[in-house]
Write a protein that holds these residues in place. Sequence first.
Motif, mmCIF file in Angstrom:
data_model
loop_
_atom_site.group_PDB
_atom_site.id
_atom_site.type_symbol
_atom_site.label_atom_id
_atom_site.label_comp_id
_atom_site.label_asym_id
_atom_site.label_seq_id
_atom_site.Cartn_x
_atom_site.Cartn_y
_atom_site.Cartn_z
ATOM 1 N N UNK A 35 0.841 -1.196 0.000
ATOM 2 C CA UNK A 35 0.000 0.000 0.000
ATOM 3 C C UNK A 35 0.875 1.246 0.000
ATOM 4 N N UNK A 36 1.826 1.298 0.909
ATOM 5 C CA UNK A 36 2.712 2.452 0.987
ATOM 6 C C UNK A 36 3.630 2.584 -0.211
ATOM 7 N N UNK A 37 3.968 1.459 -0.835
ATOM 8 C CA UNK A 37 4.853 1.511 -1.991
ATOM 9 C C UNK A 37 4.122 1.972 -3.248
ATOM 10 N N UNK A 38 2.880 1.534 -3.432
ATOM 11 C CA UNK A 38 2.163 1.822 -4.667
ATOM 12 C C UNK A 38 1.393 3.141 -4.611
ATOM 13 N N UNK A 39 1.013 3.570 -3.405
ATOM 14 C CA UNK A 39 0.222 4.795 -3.275
ATOM 15 C C UNK A 39 0.524 5.416 -1.912
ATOM 16 N N UNK A 40 1.610 6.154 -1.842
ATOM 17 C CA UNK A 40 2.092 6.656 -0.552
ATOM 18 C C UNK A 40 1.075 7.485 0.225
ATOM 19 N N UNK A 41 0.288 8.354 -0.435
ATOM 20 C CA UNK A 41 -0.709 9.113 0.337
ATOM 21 C C UNK A 41 -1.765 8.248 1.014
ATOM 22 N N UNK A 42 -1.871 6.981 0.612
ATOM 23 C CA UNK A 42 -2.897 6.118 1.204
ATOM 24 C C UNK A 42 -2.475 5.570 2.562
ATOM 25 N N UNK A 43 -1.216 5.802 2.973
ATOM 26 C CA UNK A 43 -0.753 5.386 4.305
ATOM 27 C C UNK A 43 -0.791 6.589 5.222
ATOM 28 N N UNK A 44 -1.416 6.414 6.384
ATOM 29 C CA UNK A 44 -1.528 7.514 7.341
ATOM 30 C C UNK A 44 -1.526 6.960 8.753
ATOM 31 N N UNK A 45 -0.641 7.483 9.581
ATOM 32 C CA UNK A 45 -0.599 7.144 11.001
ATOM 33 C C UNK A 45 -0.945 8.397 11.786
ATOM 34 N N UNK A 46 -2.125 8.389 12.406
ATOM 35 C CA UNK A 46 -2.579 9.548 13.170
ATOM 36 C C UNK A 46 -2.228 9.369 14.643
ATOM 37 N N UNK A 47 -1.901 10.475 15.298
ATOM 38 C CA UNK A 47 -1.734 10.530 16.744
ATOM 39 C C UNK A 47 -2.678 11.621 17.254
ATOM 40 N N UNK A 48 -2.823 11.775 18.563
ATOM 41 C CA UNK A 48 -3.727 12.828 19.062
ATOM 42 C C UNK A 48 -3.339 14.233 18.630
ATOM 43 N N UNK A 49 -2.097 14.470 18.238
ATOM 44 C CA UNK A 49 -1.647 15.835 17.942
ATOM 45 C C UNK A 49 -1.138 16.034 16.525
ATOM 46 N N UNK A 59 -11.738 -11.157 -10.454
ATOM 47 C CA UNK A 59 -10.442 -10.480 -10.471
ATOM 48 C C UNK A 59 -9.666 -10.718 -9.187
ATOM 49 N N UNK A 60 -10.392 -10.981 -8.120
ATOM 50 C CA UNK A 60 -9.737 -11.155 -6.826
ATOM 51 C C UNK A 60 -9.304 -12.586 -6.559
ATOM 52 N N UNK A 61 -9.715 -13.534 -7.423
ATOM 53 C CA UNK A 61 -9.349 -14.927 -7.185
ATOM 54 C C UNK A 61 -7.839 -15.104 -7.101
ATOM 55 N N UNK A 62 -7.121 -14.484 -8.022
ATOM 56 C CA UNK A 62 -5.668 -14.533 -7.995
ATOM 57 C C UNK A 62 -5.135 -13.131 -8.247
ATOM 58 N N UNK A 63 -5.168 -12.258 -7.209
ATOM 59 C CA UNK A 63 -4.733 -10.884 -7.419
ATOM 60 C C UNK A 63 -3.255 -10.827 -7.764
ATOM 61 N N UNK A 64 -2.883 -10.050 -8.787
ATOM 62 C CA UNK A 64 -1.477 -9.975 -9.162
ATOM 63 C C UNK A 64 -0.664 -9.252 -8.103
ATOM 64 N N UNK A 65 0.581 -9.633 -7.942
ATOM 65 C CA UNK A 65 1.465 -8.933 -7.031
ATOM 66 C C UNK A 65 2.165 -7.822 -7.779
ATOM 67 N N UNK A 66 2.407 -6.722 -7.064
ATOM 68 C CA UNK A 66 3.115 -5.611 -7.675
ATOM 69 C C UNK A 66 4.587 -5.928 -7.786
ATOM 70 N N UNK A 67 5.289 -5.322 -8.758
ATOM 71 C CA UNK A 67 6.737 -5.530 -8.839
ATOM 72 C C UNK A 67 7.401 -5.100 -7.541
ATOM 73 N N UNK A 68 8.373 -5.862 -7.106
ATOM 74 C CA UNK A 68 9.067 -5.517 -5.875
ATOM 75 C C UNK A 68 9.815 -4.210 -6.054
ATOM 76 N N UNK A 69 9.644 -3.334 -5.083
ATOM 77 C CA UNK A 69 10.330 -2.049 -5.118
ATOM 78 C C UNK A 69 11.263 -1.936 -3.933
ATOM 79 N N UNK A 70 12.255 -1.125 -4.090
ATOM 80 C CA UNK A 70 13.159 -0.851 -2.985
ATOM 81 C C UNK A 70 12.527 0.196 -2.104
ATOM 82 N N UNK A 71 12.252 -0.122 -0.845
ATOM 83 C CA UNK A 71 11.633 0.829 0.049
ATOM 84 C C UNK A 71 12.595 1.970 0.305
ATOM 85 N N UNK A 72 12.088 3.166 0.136
ATOM 86 C CA UNK A 72 12.929 4.352 0.336
ATOM 87 C C UNK A 72 13.616 4.762 -0.940
ATOM 88 N N UNK A 73 13.441 3.995 -2.039
ATOM 89 C CA UNK A 73 14.102 4.307 -3.288
ATOM 90 C C UNK A 73 13.290 5.208 -4.167
#
Length: 292
Positions: A115-129, A278-292
Amino acid sequence: MAMRLFWWALLFCLATAQAAVVGRIEAAGGQYGRQDDAGASKPAMLNGVVEAGDTLITGSGGWMVLAMSDGASLTLRPNTQLRIDEYRYQAEQASESRAWLRLVRGALRSVTGLIGQSNRPSYRLATPTMTIGIRGTDHETVLQDHSADADTPAGVYEWVHEGESVMQVAGQELVVRPGESGYLPAADGALPRLLAKRPRLFERMQQFGREQGLDQILERLHDRGEGGFRARPLSPEQREHLIEQGRQAVRERIEALPPGQKPDREQVQKSVKQRLQKLERPPTLPRKRVGG
């Protein structure tokens, strides 16, 4: 095949109205638990499911490692409370994927997955502040409510092993890169800033991790990077195991429904058959280097 599709359909339909299986408890120790929206306890066991809407809790000396559906992992430290606000991975439609988490208290290490690799804005960690975003990251976040240690006053602390994270508050952003520490003071109106050195609380967490063998657990789930870990796609066996857990959860929910509320098999199949093909065998995304 028909029965397999039927259970997929039921899982899909019930997940939209109730809780969806989004991961499993890979490892845990000490005191830990799982609650629903109302605060009622739910089963929490090794290899047991984690669902959207769950709140995961650890007590003093407790810890948990969650393996998520997109290949991510979430490591809860002692005295931590984490809510899974929304979590869904759709390989065919990356823009529809979501990883929205809420750290209520304590400390969390997150190795972001597809999720974070393919669509970075879709990852969110909220805290109280504040809110934390990522750019393909292995990072740690700590809520320090109060402290007698002058080195770690109250506030939110951020440490990046690999990739980058973004501390966001009041329209301001602070990028935290590998080896850097970010800090948001607890005072009203405060803005995040980089610290000259890493706070000792992260050293204490590393020591706790060594004592519990947490790095060895993460090595089972991820590839090693330069400074931290990188997520890898789920194997077919892991995906099938997760799907089967979802099927079982759906079966149990259906059995608990009153006779008049049980879904009609033909109606469910007809309404979702094309989408689920389409969900029976969902394709995997190409492996990416995290932080790259």
